[in-house]
Design an enzyme around this catalytic site. Sequence first.
Site, PDB file in Angstrom:
ATOM      1  N   LYS A  30       0.835  -1.203   0.000  1.00 51.96           N
ATOM      2  CA  LYS A  30       0.000   0.000   0.000  1.00 51.96           C
ATOM      3  C   LYS A  30       0.870   1.254   0.000  1.00 51.96           C
ATOM      4  O   LYS A  30       2.008   1.209   0.448  1.00 51.96           O
ATOM      5  CB  LYS A  30      -0.857   0.032   1.278  1.00 51.96           C
ATOM      6  CG  LYS A  30      -1.975  -0.986   1.334  1.00 51.96           C
ATOM      7  CD  LYS A  30      -2.668  -0.907   2.686  1.00 51.96           C
ATOM      8  CE  LYS A  30      -3.738  -1.968   2.837  1.00 51.96           C
ATOM      9  NZ  LYS A  30      -4.932  -1.738   2.013  1.00 51.96           N
ATOM     10  N   ARG A  47     -10.745 -11.487   1.164  1.00 53.80           N
ATOM     11  CA  ARG A  47     -11.671 -12.463   0.565  1.00 53.80           C
ATOM     12  C   ARG A  47     -11.074 -13.876   0.588  1.00 53.80           C
ATOM     13  O   ARG A  47     -11.807 -14.850   0.602  1.00 53.80           O
ATOM     14  CB  ARG A  47     -12.043 -12.004  -0.853  1.00 53.80           C
ATOM     15  CG  ARG A  47     -10.907 -12.010  -1.841  1.00 53.80           C
ATOM     16  CD  ARG A  47     -11.199 -11.141  -3.066  1.00 53.80           C
ATOM     17  NE  ARG A  47     -11.212  -9.721  -2.726  1.00 53.80           N
ATOM     18  CZ  ARG A  47     -11.498  -8.757  -3.591  1.00 53.80           C
ATOM     19  NH1 ARG A  47     -11.817  -9.044  -4.837  1.00 53.80           N
ATOM     20  NH2 ARG A  47     -11.486  -7.498  -3.214  1.00 53.80           N
TER      21      ARG A  47
END
Length: 483
Positions: free
Chosen positions: A261, A335
């Site tokens: 990130k 996920r």
Amino acid sequence: MRIITTTATRNTQLLCVFVQGAEKISGLGKLDAGTAAAVRQARDDMGSCLGAVGIVHGGRQARRILLAGLGKKSEMTGDTVRFVSGVVAKKAAELNLQEFTVVVPLGGVQDPAVSASQIVEGAKMSLYKFERFKKEKKNIPDVMTLVIKSKSAIPAVKTAEVISDGAIFAKEVANMPPNECAPATLAEIAKKIKNPRLKCRVIGRDELKRRGFGGITAVGGGSRNDPKLIILEYFGGAKSQRPTVLVGKAVTFDTGGISIKPRERMEEMKFDKCGGCTVLGIIKAVAGLNLKTNIVGIIPSVENMPGGGAYRPGDIIRLYSGKTAEILNTDAEGRLILADALAYGEERYSPKAIIDFATLTGACIVALGTNVAGMVSNDDRLAARISESSARTTEEVWRLPLNEDYMGMIKSDVADMKNMGIGAAAGTISAAAFLRNAMRDTPWAHIDIAGVAWTQASTKKKPYNPKGATGFGVRLILDYLQS
Ligand SMILES: [Zn+2]
């Protein structure tokens, strides 16, 4: 803070009553002419401003009388009393008081039991502060006395206390810094929730590998802190009753992994464990209330780090469901660990419903902002019930669609699916589509709390949501489970 209930006001350092415009104020008992005039003046000065407070010194029973404005009657919501109670409790703390008294409004506004619960929630949650790493701690009153004329409202107070404690517990764990809260710590915290009907199991790295939890082990591979699958089984109902399974994403720190990130606000990624913390808070409250129902909490916990053992973009991994996933972005890790936990929860418990909480997608903030959570579900009845609880608790959720077209967005050329959708299109739903693929047909609701799990720049300011984690979902699901 202890909460006691009484039917008549006794001596107190601060007596709080709610006021609404020019309506008659009740609960102050008999006032001398001077104090009565001062109260009227204070009320007129406040006008109809929501959250305004006026303090009058004097009166026979109280050192101070505090008038708390509920705003206009036509603008009241299910959050008004909770919100204003937070203002009141903060005022009491600010005045350095050890105790204060709040008069529960009788009818008019809403059912006294509802008002009493909201006062407890607003006051307790507003006085919470994350300060375990601070030397100097703020004053918190020891006792709040509630004056309740209606006996039937008293049980609601106890219930609201336990639920608020659950939400505060969720906030406290979620606020823990990443160096102090790795997956193993989270497992230890889970084990400390005590109740004879509650069992905690923790599956560690080697067993996870052996049993095919390929999502959890891939994502956890880059960190020296091993992944854990935390399972809390609460059996308070009949043995034959199928449980509700609650799954919560707990990435104790999310660097993004190899798809790292940008540095801005990266410290907020300690909040990527908020879904798991919500499940912990729910289980704590369920156990505290000794609910006669069966609930299983499943918390896949990892730290997503770049490192020699990290998974990579381009990898193809095999999930617990047996399906393979092509990794296109290691920052779409939630996920993967959730898919394992959902498949396991469905296979092992044949639940009547599965609800998952996850700080899953930035796209959810783009779609709904930071005050409403996104919900995706395969079951209209379950979704409707959650929406009703959402309206009652004002923990807001908004349902997004999920049809075959969205399912097509995660098709991969080289594996059964891929962990990214298509460009910037419907990112929250394509993530949910990935989760949907992990399961058969159990009624399921996915709640994306990326926008609401902690306070951000555009978060609506509420006294009971001080800076940091919000514990979103605890009150929502406790209402759902009890309705
Ligand atoms: Zn991520």
